[in-house]
Design an enzyme around this catalytic site. Structure first.
Site, short mmCIF file in Angstrom:
data_model
loop_
_atom_site.label_atom_id
_atom_site.label_comp_id
_atom_site.label_asym_id
_atom_site.label_seq_id
_atom_site.Cartn_x
_atom_site.Cartn_y
_atom_site.Cartn_z
N ASN A 148 11.39 23.66 53.99
CA ASN A 148 10.29 24.28 53.25
C ASN A 148 10.88 25.22 52.21
O ASN A 148 11.94 25.82 52.42
CB ASN A 148 9.40 25.08 54.21
N HIS A 196 9.80 28.67 50.32
CA HIS A 196 8.84 29.75 50.49
C HIS A 196 9.08 30.81 49.43
O HIS A 196 10.23 31.22 49.22
CB HIS A 196 8.97 30.36 51.89
N SER A 256 13.08 31.28 49.08
CA SER A 256 13.99 30.87 50.15
C SER A 256 13.74 29.42 50.53
O SER A 256 12.58 28.98 50.57
CB SER A 256 13.74 31.71 51.42
N ASP A 269 7.44 30.26 58.76
CA ASP A 269 8.38 30.88 57.81
C ASP A 269 9.49 31.66 58.50
O ASP A 269 10.02 32.63 57.95
CB ASP A 269 7.64 31.80 56.81
N1 NHR Z 1 4.35 25.13 59.94
C1 NHR Z 1 5.18 25.65 60.84
N2 NHR Z 1 4.95 25.37 62.13
N3 NHR Z 1 6.25 26.42 60.53
C2 NHR Z 1 6.47 26.72 59.23
O1 NHR Z 1 7.53 27.48 58.93
C3 NHR Z 1 5.60 26.24 58.23
C4 NHR Z 1 4.53 25.42 58.63
C5 NHR Z 1 3.63 24.92 57.69
C6 NHR Z 1 3.76 25.25 56.36
C7 NHR Z 1 4.85 26.53 54.53
C8 NHR Z 1 4.40 28.00 54.51
C9 NHR Z 1 4.90 28.78 53.32
O2 NHR Z 1 5.90 28.42 52.66
C10 NHR Z 1 4.81 26.09 55.96
C11 NHR Z 1 5.74 26.56 56.88
C12 NHR Z 1 0.65 27.71 54.83
C13 NHR Z 1 0.33 28.82 55.59
C14 NHR Z 1 -1.08 29.09 56.02
O3 NHR Z 1 -1.38 30.14 56.56
C15 NHR Z 1 1.38 29.65 55.99
C16 NHR Z 1 2.67 29.36 55.63
C17 NHR Z 1 2.98 28.25 54.87
C18 NHR Z 1 1.97 27.42 54.48
N4 NHR Z 1 -2.03 28.15 55.80
C19 NHR Z 1 -3.44 28.25 56.15
C20 NHR Z 1 -3.71 27.52 57.49
O4 NHR Z 1 -4.67 27.94 58.15
C21 NHR Z 1 -4.33 27.61 55.13
C22 NHR Z 1 -4.20 28.23 53.77
C23 NHR Z 1 -4.82 27.39 52.68
O5 NHR Z 1 -5.23 26.24 52.92
O6 NHR Z 1 -4.85 27.87 51.53
O7 NHR Z 1 -3.03 26.54 57.78
O8 NHR Z 1 4.35 29.87 53.02
C1 GAR Z 2 5.52 27.42 45.15
O1 GAR Z 2 5.70 28.70 44.62
C2 GAR Z 2 5.91 27.39 46.61
O2 GAR Z 2 7.04 28.19 46.90
C3 GAR Z 2 4.70 27.98 47.24
O3 GAR Z 2 3.60 27.45 46.53
C4 GAR Z 2 4.02 27.08 45.23
C5 GAR Z 2 3.79 25.61 45.06
O4 GAR Z 2 3.94 25.27 43.70
N1 GAR Z 2 4.61 27.60 48.62
C6 GAR Z 2 3.86 28.26 49.46
O5 GAR Z 2 3.28 29.28 49.16
C7 GAR Z 2 3.76 27.63 50.81
N2 GAR Z 2 2.84 28.36 51.59
P1 GAR Z 2 4.04 23.73 43.28
O6 GAR Z 2 2.89 23.01 43.92
O7 GAR Z 2 3.91 23.78 41.78
O8 GAR Z 2 5.38 23.23 43.73
#
Ligand code: NHR
Ligand code: GAR
Length: 226
Positions: free
Chosen positions: A114, A116, A143, A152
């Site tokens: 991922n 982040h 990262s 994360d």
């Molecule tokens: N899943 C796990 N188990 N572990 C990780 O490290 C994950 C993951 C799923 C996605 C990306 C992450 C980021 O880069 C990622 C890492 C979405 C949320 C979230 O809260 C949090 C972190 C990340 C992605 N999503 C909400 C939910 O309820 C929905 C938010 C929305 O739809 O806008 O899933 O930050």
């Molecule tokens: C990027 O900044 C990525 O790091 C972030 O969303 C953007 C996606 O942009 N990811 C998250 O926040 C995951 N929760 P993109 O669709 O243009 O690649």
């Protein structure tokens, strides 16, 4: 053929939106510097503009709309089944916005990355740019980490740092970080493709045969693939 055929690592990319990181991976692979084959791009949102980027590049696309599933588990099952049809060696989360269940993450242990938008372990979760500004941080960034069950919190292999300027707002800071993301992610994926980086049996990162005690810093890495 004038060149020895290189074996390409098959990957599947998961997106939810714009797809600019997807674009940077496609471009780097097209240049030949990133030795992957993008077998499919899968979105949980039907309206993700990144799907257009994939179609324009001739890549298979799939939509698994989370709203059509009763719960997270059934969504994750459907997603896993679809991913596995493509037999990827690596699953790449690129702006994928759904939390994934422990079973799903375990299935792809050591083969899911991922990106982040923060200097983890600072600011896991959402709205990282606003939170970094509100906390008064002078430095922010992005990262790349292996995905583990805790959001994360998986081991970080590579980071890029960006200064926070006094006049930055969340949008300007996000744009500066994103520019770095587009260099960061292809490099991390290329390391994985070259088997320079992997998780050992204890879930720790090994880089060039040594335990990685701190994330690598993009500014110090020469040369970059793209
Ligand atoms: N899943 C796990 N188990 N572990 C990780 O490290 C994950 C993951 C799923 C996605 C990306 C992450 C980021 O880069 C990622 C890492 C979405 C949320 C979230 O809260 C949090 C972190 C990340 C992605 N999503 C909400 C939910 O309820 C929905 C938010 C929305 O739809 O806008 O899933 O930050
Ligand atoms: C990027 O900044 C990525 O790091 C972030 O969303 C953007 C996606 O942009 N990811 C998250 O926040 C995951 N929760 P993109 O669709 O243009 O690649």
């Amino acid at each position: 053929m004038t060149q020895a055929a290189t074996s390409l690592l098959p990957i599947v990319i998961l997106i939810s939106g714009r797809g600019s990181n997807l674009q940077s991976i496609i471009d780097c692979a097209a240049s030949g510097a990133l030795t992957v084959k993008v077998r499919a791009v899968i979105s949980n949102r039907p309206d993700a503009t990144g799907l257009e980027i994939a179609r324009a590049a001739g890549i298979a696309t799939e939509i698994i709309d989370h709203d059509l599933y009763a719960d997270r588990q059934s969504f994750d099952h459907a997603l896993q089944a679809r991913i596995d049809q493509y037999q990827p060696g690596l699953v790449v989360l690129a702006g994928f916005m759904r939390l994934l269940s422990e079973d799903f993450v375990t299935h792809y242990h050591g083969r899911m990355l991922n990106i982040h938008p923060s200097l983890l372990p600072e600011f896991p979760g959402l709205h990282t740019h606003r939170r970094a500004i509100e906390a008064g941080h002078r430095e922010h960034g992005a990262s790349v980490h292996f995905v583990t069950a805790d959001m994360d919190s998986g081991p970080v292999l590579l980071q890029a740092r960006v200064p926070v300027k006094p006049d930055d707002d969340p949008a300007s800071l996000a744009a500066h970080v994103l520019t770095q993301e587009h260099r960061l992610y292809p490099l991390a994926i290329q390391w994985f493709a070259e088997q320079r980086i992997f998780l050992d049996a204890n879930g720790r990162i090994v880089f060039d045969g040594q335990p990685l005690t701190h994330p690598r810093d993009l500014a110090r890495e020469q040369p970059l693939p793209c």
